[in-house]
Write a protein that holds these residues in place. Structure first.
Motif, PDB file in Angstrom:
ATOM      1  N   VAL A  17       0.660  -1.227   0.098  1.00  0.00           N
ATOM      2  CA  VAL A  17      -0.097  -0.087   0.147  1.00  0.00           C
ATOM      3  C   VAL A  17       0.896   1.236   0.047  1.00  0.00           C
ATOM      4  N   GLN A  18       0.470   2.338  -0.660  1.00  0.00           N
ATOM      5  CA  GLN A  18       1.064   3.604  -0.940  1.00  0.00           C
ATOM      6  C   GLN A  18       0.250   4.606  -0.098  1.00  0.00           C
ATOM      7  N   LEU A  19       1.037   5.524   0.742  1.00  0.00           N
ATOM      8  CA  LEU A  19       0.575   6.253   1.454  1.00  0.00           C
ATOM      9  C   LEU A  19       0.862   7.769   1.043  1.00  0.00           C
ATOM     10  N   VAL A  20      -0.064   8.713   1.104  1.00  0.00           N
ATOM     11  CA  VAL A  20       0.170  10.011   0.672  1.00  0.00           C
ATOM     12  C   VAL A  20      -0.516  10.914   1.817  1.00  0.00           C
ATOM     13  N   GLU A  21       0.169  11.875   2.312  1.00  0.00           N
ATOM     14  CA  GLU A  21      -0.299  12.632   3.349  1.00  0.00           C
ATOM     15  C   GLU A  21      -0.492  14.040   2.875  1.00  0.00           C
ATOM     16  N   SER A  22      -1.479  14.678   3.492  1.00  0.00           N
ATOM     17  CA  SER A  22      -1.745  16.098   3.258  1.00  0.00           C
ATOM     18  C   SER A  22      -2.409  16.939   4.157  1.00  0.00           C
ATOM     19  N   GLY A  23      -2.351  18.185   4.073  1.00  0.00           N
ATOM     20  CA  GLY A  23      -2.993  18.839   5.234  1.00  0.00           C
ATOM     21  C   GLY A  23      -2.335  19.673   6.145  1.00  0.00           C
ATOM     22  N   GLY A  24      -0.894  19.493   6.076  1.00  0.00           N
ATOM     23  CA  GLY A  24      -0.139  20.204   6.913  1.00  0.00           C
ATOM     24  C   GLY A  24      -0.089  21.786   6.578  1.00  0.00           C
ATOM     25  N   GLY A  25       0.557  22.450   7.627  1.00  0.00           N
ATOM     26  CA  GLY A  25       0.687  23.822   7.264  1.00  0.00           C
ATOM     27  C   GLY A  25       1.100  24.509   8.516  1.00  0.00           C
ATOM     28  N   SER A  26       0.853  25.763   8.598  1.00  0.00           N
ATOM     29  CA  SER A  26       1.290  26.627   9.613  1.00  0.00           C
ATOM     30  C   SER A  26       0.143  27.174  10.414  1.00  0.00           C
ATOM     31  N   VAL A  27      -0.009  27.061  11.651  1.00  0.00           N
ATOM     32  CA  VAL A  27      -1.101  27.765  12.341  1.00  0.00           C
ATOM     33  C   VAL A  27      -0.748  28.267  13.690  1.00  0.00           C
ATOM     34  N   GLN A  28      -1.313  29.088  14.144  1.00  0.00           N
ATOM     35  CA  GLN A  28      -1.285  29.654  15.649  1.00  0.00           C
ATOM     36  C   GLN A  28      -1.557  28.799  16.676  1.00  0.00           C
ATOM     37  N   GLY A  37      -3.385  27.003  19.561  1.00  0.00           N
ATOM     38  CA  GLY A  37      -4.758  27.032  19.871  1.00  0.00           C
ATOM     39  C   GLY A  37      -5.487  26.612  18.516  1.00  0.00           C
ATOM     40  N   GLY A  38      -4.998  26.819  17.539  1.00  0.00           N
ATOM     41  CA  GLY A  38      -5.539  26.541  16.312  1.00  0.00           C
ATOM     42  C   GLY A  38      -5.928  25.024  16.015  1.00  0.00           C
ATOM     43  N   SER A  39      -6.540  24.733  14.707  1.00  0.00           N
ATOM     44  CA  SER A  39      -6.766  23.333  14.400  1.00  0.00           C
ATOM     45  C   SER A  39      -6.154  23.063  13.030  1.00  0.00           C
ATOM     46  N   LEU A  40      -5.862  21.914  12.770  1.00  0.00           N
ATOM     47  CA  LEU A  40      -5.655  21.424  11.686  1.00  0.00           C
ATOM     48  C   LEU A  40      -6.129  19.707  11.295  1.00  0.00           C
ATOM     49  N   ARG A  41      -6.356  19.716  10.282  1.00  0.00           N
ATOM     50  CA  ARG A  41      -6.842  18.340   9.787  1.00  0.00           C
ATOM     51  C   ARG A  41      -5.831  17.630   8.855  1.00  0.00           C
ATOM     52  N   LEU A  42      -5.128  16.508   9.109  1.00  0.00           N
ATOM     53  CA  LEU A  42      -4.263  15.862   8.273  1.00  0.00           C
ATOM     54  C   LEU A  42      -4.995  14.568   7.600  1.00  0.00           C
ATOM     55  N   SER A  43      -4.660  14.157   6.316  1.00  0.00           N
ATOM     56  CA  SER A  43      -5.157  13.347   5.502  1.00  0.00           C
ATOM     57  C   SER A  43      -3.990  12.355   5.009  1.00  0.00           C
ATOM     58  N   CYS A  44      -4.457  11.067   5.050  1.00  0.00           N
ATOM     59  CA  CYS A  44      -3.658   9.982   4.702  1.00  0.00           C
ATOM     60  C   CYS A  44      -4.289   9.185   3.602  1.00  0.00           C
ATOM     61  N   ALA A  45      -4.071   9.321   2.373  1.00  0.00           N
ATOM     62  CA  ALA A  45      -4.685   8.731   1.461  1.00  0.00           C
ATOM     63  C   ALA A  45      -4.074   7.351   1.024  1.00  0.00           C
ATOM     64  N   ALA A  46      -4.417   6.110   1.068  1.00  0.00           N
ATOM     65  CA  ALA A  46      -4.042   4.764   0.609  1.00  0.00           C
ATOM     66  C   ALA A  46      -4.482   4.702  -0.618  1.00  0.00           C
ATOM     67  N   SER A  47      -3.492   3.694  -1.423  1.00  0.00           N
ATOM     68  CA  SER A  47      -3.705   3.340  -2.736  1.00  0.00           C
ATOM     69  C   SER A  47      -4.505   2.175  -2.917  1.00  0.00           C
ATOM     70  N   ALA A  48      -4.873   1.502  -1.644  1.00  0.00           N
ATOM     71  CA  ALA A  48      -5.877   0.314  -1.521  1.00  0.00           C
ATOM     72  C   ALA A  48      -6.519   0.496  -0.190  1.00  0.00           C
ATOM     73  N   SER A  49      -7.702  -0.333  -0.294  1.00  0.00           N
ATOM     74  CA  SER A  49      -8.456  -0.330   0.838  1.00  0.00           C
ATOM     75  C   SER A  49      -7.707  -0.929   2.120  1.00  0.00           C
ATOM     76  N   THR A  50      -7.717  -0.070   3.158  1.00  0.00           N
ATOM     77  CA  THR A  50      -7.135  -0.366   4.343  1.00  0.00           C
ATOM     78  C   THR A  50      -8.202  -0.998   5.525  1.00  0.00           C
TER      79      THR A  50
END
Length: 124
Positions: free
Chosen positions: A2-13, A15-28
């Protein structure tokens, strides 16, 4: 495999929020233990959260602030991070291993055979 690709990172102050995603190349769903790790500069990679068949586990640093979830249709695992702190600054990695999570030793990197390239989170 399975291949994994992350996204959603960034800079935040703080107290803030972020949502990271990990897309898999196959069903997990119920096939792989899925996890998020992070590595800050000069520090070892550490486990943050993991999920398998709806069961979750969190590292102490993540409890009450982070939530791991899984969309079985999109083959994507998420990490919702709230109340972010400067000490959460790190490269965040998605990891997977075939089969259930090793619940008695959940954070060992050796348990995971597949890793993404990481997404940077910076909290200031």
């Amino acid at each position: 495999h399975v291949q994994l690709v992350e996204s959603g990172g960034g800079s935040v102050q703080a107290g803030g929020s972020l949502r990271l995603s990990c897309a898999a190349s196959a069903s997990t769903s119920s096939k792989y233990c899925m996890a998020w790790f992070r590595q800050a500069p000069g520090k070892e990679r550490e486990g943050v959260a993991l999920i398998y068949a709806g069961y979750t586990r969190y590292a102490y640093s993540a409890k009450g602030r982070f939530t791991i979830s899984q969309d079985n249709v999109k083959n994507t695992v998420y990490l919702q991070m709230n109340s972010l702190r400067p000490e959460d600054t790190a490269m965040y990695y998605c990891a997977a291993n075939a089969g259930t999570c090793i619940w008695w030793d959940p954070w060992s990197r050796a348990n995971f055979g597949y890793w993404g390239q990481g997404t940077q989170v910076t909290v200031s």
